[in-house]
Design a protein around this motif. Structure first.
Motif, PDB file in Angstrom:
ATOM      1  N   MET A   1      66.116 -14.211  13.667  1.00  0.00           N
ATOM      2  CA  MET A   1      64.713 -14.215  14.068  1.00  0.00           C
ATOM      3  C   MET A   1      63.864 -13.706  12.911  1.00  0.00           C
ATOM      4  O   MET A   1      64.237 -12.779  12.210  1.00  0.00           O
ATOM      5  N   ASN A   2      62.718 -14.323  12.775  1.00  0.00           N
ATOM      6  CA  ASN A   2      61.762 -13.911  11.761  1.00  0.00           C
ATOM      7  C   ASN A   2      61.184 -12.549  12.127  1.00  0.00           C
ATOM      8  O   ASN A   2      60.852 -12.306  13.285  1.00  0.00           O
ATOM      9  N   PRO A   3      61.040 -11.639  11.159  1.00  0.00           N
ATOM     10  CA  PRO A   3      60.482 -10.312  11.460  1.00  0.00           C
ATOM     11  C   PRO A   3      59.039 -10.374  11.968  1.00  0.00           C
ATOM     12  O   PRO A   3      58.563  -9.430  12.599  1.00  0.00           O
ATOM     13  N   ASN A   4      58.340 -11.478  11.735  1.00  0.00           N
ATOM     14  CA  ASN A   4      56.950 -11.615  12.186  1.00  0.00           C
ATOM     15  C   ASN A   4      56.837 -12.159  13.604  1.00  0.00           C
ATOM     16  O   ASN A   4      55.732 -12.367  14.086  1.00  0.00           O
ATOM     17  N   CYS A   5      57.947 -12.380  14.282  1.00  0.00           N
ATOM     18  CA  CYS A   5      57.881 -12.983  15.613  1.00  0.00           C
ATOM     19  C   CYS A   5      57.128 -12.088  16.598  1.00  0.00           C
ATOM     20  O   CYS A   5      56.552 -12.584  17.556  1.00  0.00           O
ATOM     21  N   SER A   6      57.083 -10.801  16.366  1.00  0.00           N
ATOM     22  CA  SER A   6      56.355  -9.905  17.277  1.00  0.00           C
ATOM     23  C   SER A   6      54.847 -10.134  17.221  1.00  0.00           C
ATOM     24  O   SER A   6      54.113  -9.638  18.072  1.00  0.00           O
TER      25      SER A   6
END
Length: 49
Positions: A1-6
């Motif tokens: 998962m991309n760390p920016n998904c949040s």
């Protein structure tokens, strides 16, 4: 998962993505939201707000 998904915010299937407590379900809904928004033609920058 991309760390920016949040950074993905909004409602998918009537549930607010950022309020989901179970980590696995939240990741699934992030992907759901991302696919839906990309299918509508939105740019990635607009989705990750």
């Amino acid at each position: 998962m991309n760390p920016n998904c949040s950074k993905i915010k909004g409602v998918i299937c009537g549930v607010r993505v950022e309020e989901i407590e179970e980590p696995l379900m939240q990741k699934i809904r992030y992907l759901d939201k991302l696919v839906d928004e990309l299918a509508k033609g939105k740019a990635m920058e607009k989705i990750l707000r």
